[in-house]
Design a protein around this motif. Structure first.
Motif, mmCIF file in Angstrom:
data_model
loop_
_atom_site.group_PDB
_atom_site.id
_atom_site.type_symbol
_atom_site.label_atom_id
_atom_site.label_comp_id
_atom_site.label_asym_id
_atom_site.label_seq_id
_atom_site.Cartn_x
_atom_site.Cartn_y
_atom_site.Cartn_z
ATOM 1 N N TRP A 1 0.729 -1.342 -0.028
ATOM 2 C CA TRP A 1 0.044 -0.081 0.073
ATOM 3 C C TRP A 1 0.837 1.158 0.070
ATOM 4 O O TRP A 1 0.372 2.145 0.728
ATOM 5 C CB TRP A 1 -1.031 -0.122 1.195
ATOM 6 N N ARG A 2 1.975 1.251 -0.823
ATOM 7 C CA ARG A 2 2.639 2.338 -0.831
ATOM 8 C C ARG A 2 2.013 3.636 -1.596
ATOM 9 O O ARG A 2 2.070 4.751 -1.254
ATOM 10 C CB ARG A 2 4.065 2.248 -1.753
ATOM 11 N N ASN A 3 1.331 3.129 -2.772
ATOM 12 C CA ASN A 3 0.378 4.376 -3.119
ATOM 13 C C ASN A 3 -1.274 3.878 -2.776
ATOM 14 O O ASN A 3 -1.814 2.970 -3.326
ATOM 15 C CB ASN A 3 0.483 4.388 -4.516
ATOM 16 N N VAL A 4 -1.728 4.444 -1.826
ATOM 17 C CA VAL A 4 -3.153 3.994 -1.297
ATOM 18 C C VAL A 4 -3.930 3.873 -2.182
ATOM 19 O O VAL A 4 -4.871 2.984 -2.413
ATOM 20 C CB VAL A 4 -3.707 4.926 -0.073
ATOM 21 N N LYS A 5 -4.240 4.937 -3.081
ATOM 22 C CA LYS A 5 -5.329 5.041 -4.053
ATOM 23 C C LYS A 5 -5.148 3.896 -4.931
ATOM 24 O O LYS A 5 -6.103 3.366 -5.418
ATOM 25 C CB LYS A 5 -5.237 6.426 -4.986
ATOM 26 N N GLN A 6 -3.902 3.650 -5.587
ATOM 27 C CA GLN A 6 -3.800 2.664 -6.550
ATOM 28 C C GLN A 6 -4.124 1.218 -5.868
ATOM 29 O O GLN A 6 -4.625 0.341 -6.403
ATOM 30 C CB GLN A 6 -2.407 2.918 -6.837
ATOM 31 N N SER A 7 -3.556 0.959 -4.763
ATOM 32 C CA SER A 7 -3.839 -0.321 -4.054
ATOM 33 C C SER A 7 -5.078 -0.457 -3.759
ATOM 34 O O SER A 7 -5.561 -1.602 -3.982
ATOM 35 C CB SER A 7 -2.883 -0.305 -2.863
ATOM 36 N N GLY A 8 -5.865 0.632 -3.303
ATOM 37 C CA GLY A 8 -7.348 0.558 -3.186
ATOM 38 C C GLY A 8 -7.923 0.024 -4.245
ATOM 39 O O GLY A 8 -8.982 -0.762 -4.272
ATOM 40 N N ALA A 9 -7.733 0.941 -5.392
ATOM 41 C CA ALA A 9 -8.344 0.320 -6.769
ATOM 42 C C ALA A 9 -8.077 -0.814 -7.031
ATOM 43 O O ALA A 9 -9.261 -1.644 -7.744
ATOM 44 C CB ALA A 9 -7.908 1.476 -7.576
ATOM 45 N N VAL A 10 -6.946 -1.392 -7.108
ATOM 46 C CA VAL A 10 -6.522 -2.569 -7.772
ATOM 47 C C VAL A 10 -7.240 -4.003 -6.694
ATOM 48 O O VAL A 10 -7.970 -4.749 -7.084
ATOM 49 C CB VAL A 10 -5.203 -2.815 -7.551
ATOM 50 N N PHE A 11 -7.325 -3.461 -5.084
ATOM 51 C CA PHE A 11 -7.926 -4.390 -4.326
ATOM 52 C C PHE A 11 -9.318 -4.486 -4.274
ATOM 53 O O PHE A 11 -9.991 -5.517 -4.409
ATOM 54 C CB PHE A 11 -7.415 -3.882 -2.752
ATOM 55 N N SER A 12 -9.992 -3.456 -4.422
ATOM 56 C CA SER A 12 -11.504 -3.432 -4.613
ATOM 57 C C SER A 12 -11.870 -4.156 -6.104
ATOM 58 O O SER A 12 -12.846 -4.535 -6.059
ATOM 59 C CB SER A 12 -12.127 -1.992 -4.472
ATOM 60 N N SER A 13 -11.144 -3.468 -7.063
ATOM 61 C CA SER A 13 -11.322 -4.419 -8.320
ATOM 62 C C SER A 13 -11.455 -5.700 -8.345
ATOM 63 O O SER A 13 -12.364 -6.270 -8.857
ATOM 64 C CB SER A 13 -10.690 -3.569 -9.567
ATOM 65 N N VAL A 14 -10.319 -6.272 -7.755
ATOM 66 C CA VAL A 14 -10.161 -7.665 -7.795
ATOM 67 C C VAL A 14 -11.374 -8.514 -6.936
ATOM 68 O O VAL A 14 -11.952 -9.377 -7.224
ATOM 69 C CB VAL A 14 -8.847 -8.035 -7.326
ATOM 70 N N LEU A 15 -11.553 -7.644 -5.927
ATOM 71 C CA LEU A 15 -12.636 -8.381 -5.022
ATOM 72 C C LEU A 15 -13.994 -8.160 -5.448
ATOM 73 O O LEU A 15 -14.881 -9.102 -5.416
ATOM 74 C CB LEU A 15 -12.615 -7.603 -3.515
ATOM 75 N N LEU A 16 -14.169 -7.250 -6.091
ATOM 76 C CA LEU A 16 -15.436 -7.056 -6.838
ATOM 77 C C LEU A 16 -15.708 -7.933 -7.873
ATOM 78 O O LEU A 16 -16.875 -8.573 -8.105
ATOM 79 C CB LEU A 16 -15.800 -5.743 -7.415
ATOM 80 N N LEU A 17 -14.666 -8.320 -8.709
ATOM 81 C CA LEU A 17 -14.557 -9.145 -9.695
ATOM 82 C C LEU A 17 -14.876 -10.746 -9.021
ATOM 83 O O LEU A 17 -15.881 -11.511 -9.492
ATOM 84 C CB LEU A 17 -13.351 -9.313 -10.576
ATOM 85 N N LEU A 18 -14.344 -10.989 -8.199
ATOM 86 C CA LEU A 18 -14.284 -12.330 -7.546
ATOM 87 C C LEU A 18 -15.640 -12.656 -6.745
ATOM 88 O O LEU A 18 -16.125 -13.554 -6.754
ATOM 89 C CB LEU A 18 -13.028 -12.536 -6.326
ATOM 90 N N PHE A 19 -16.135 -11.459 -6.062
ATOM 91 C CA PHE A 19 -17.433 -11.527 -5.550
ATOM 92 C C PHE A 19 -18.642 -11.600 -6.670
ATOM 93 O O PHE A 19 -19.605 -12.409 -6.622
ATOM 94 C CB PHE A 19 -17.813 -10.338 -4.671
ATOM 95 N N SER A 20 -18.520 -10.820 -7.848
ATOM 96 C CA SER A 20 -19.276 -11.055 -9.067
ATOM 97 C C SER A 20 -19.125 -12.595 -9.495
ATOM 98 O O SER A 20 -20.427 -12.964 -9.963
ATOM 99 C CB SER A 20 -18.930 -10.056 -9.995
#
Length: 184
Positions: free
Chosen positions: A13-32
């Motif tokens: 999480w060196r760049n919080v916005k970038q890490s948050g975007a990747v983390f939430s996108s991957v989780l959203l994809l997996l939950f979908s």
């Protein structure tokens, strides 16, 4: 000089916005994927991307017509990017896949045909344990747990280090109520 490691920067999480975007996108994809088929999720993602790009293109076209400018196609820079794989790149990746596949096949042959009894028994125990894991979780649940762990464990580990070293056992025991300390 420290080499750039974008994956590690994401996980730490060196760049919080970038890490948050990747983390939430991957989780959203997996939950979908837990609710819909892969085909449906891919179709919905493609429709969302098309809706966004078509809307942006129409918006830019209307804006150009109203302002009477001639800026051209809004995605022109992206349309001109060369997106081809060279024969060398394809050959390199094919060679790696071939090596990995052959190695796996040799190892599986060795295990299933009992070249080494101890290794085959260890493999059998592992497969037996995996039947219990499979009964408790499906593959997507394990994948979701893995992604959450990948994005949380490195940060937790890094925050609980003392002076660049992991916490020692006495320091950990001091934080746990009721834990007995060994007398030195």
């Amino acid at each position: 000089l420290k080499a750039k490691r974008p994956t590690m920067d994401l996980l730490y999480w060196r760049n919080v916005k970038q890490s948050g975007a990747v983390f939430s996108s991957v989780l959203l994809l997996l939950f979908s994927l837990t609710q819909f088929s892969v085909v449906s999720v891919a179709a919905y993602l493609a429709l969302a991307a098309l809706s966004a790009t078509i809307s942006f293109r129409i918006y830019k076209s209307v804006l150009q017509a109203v302002q009477k400018t001639d800026e051209g196609h809004p995605f022109k820079a992206y349309l001109e990017i060369e997106m081809t794989l060279s024969q060398d790149q394809i050959s390199k990746y094919a060679d790696k896949i071939l090596l990995y596949t052959n190695t796996c096949m040799k190892e599986l042959r060795r295990l299933f045909l009992v070249q080494d009894l101890v290794d085959s028994l260890k493999f059998a125990v592992l497969m037996w344990l995996l039947t219990y894991v499979g009964a408790l979780f499906n593959g997507l649940t394990l994948l979701i747990l893995g992604v959450v762990s990948m994005f949380t464990m490195p940060v937790v580990y890094e925050k609980h280090q003392v002076g660049g070293q992991p916490c020692s056992q006495p320091k950990i025991q001091a934080k746990i109520p009721g834990a007995k300390r060994k007398e030195e």
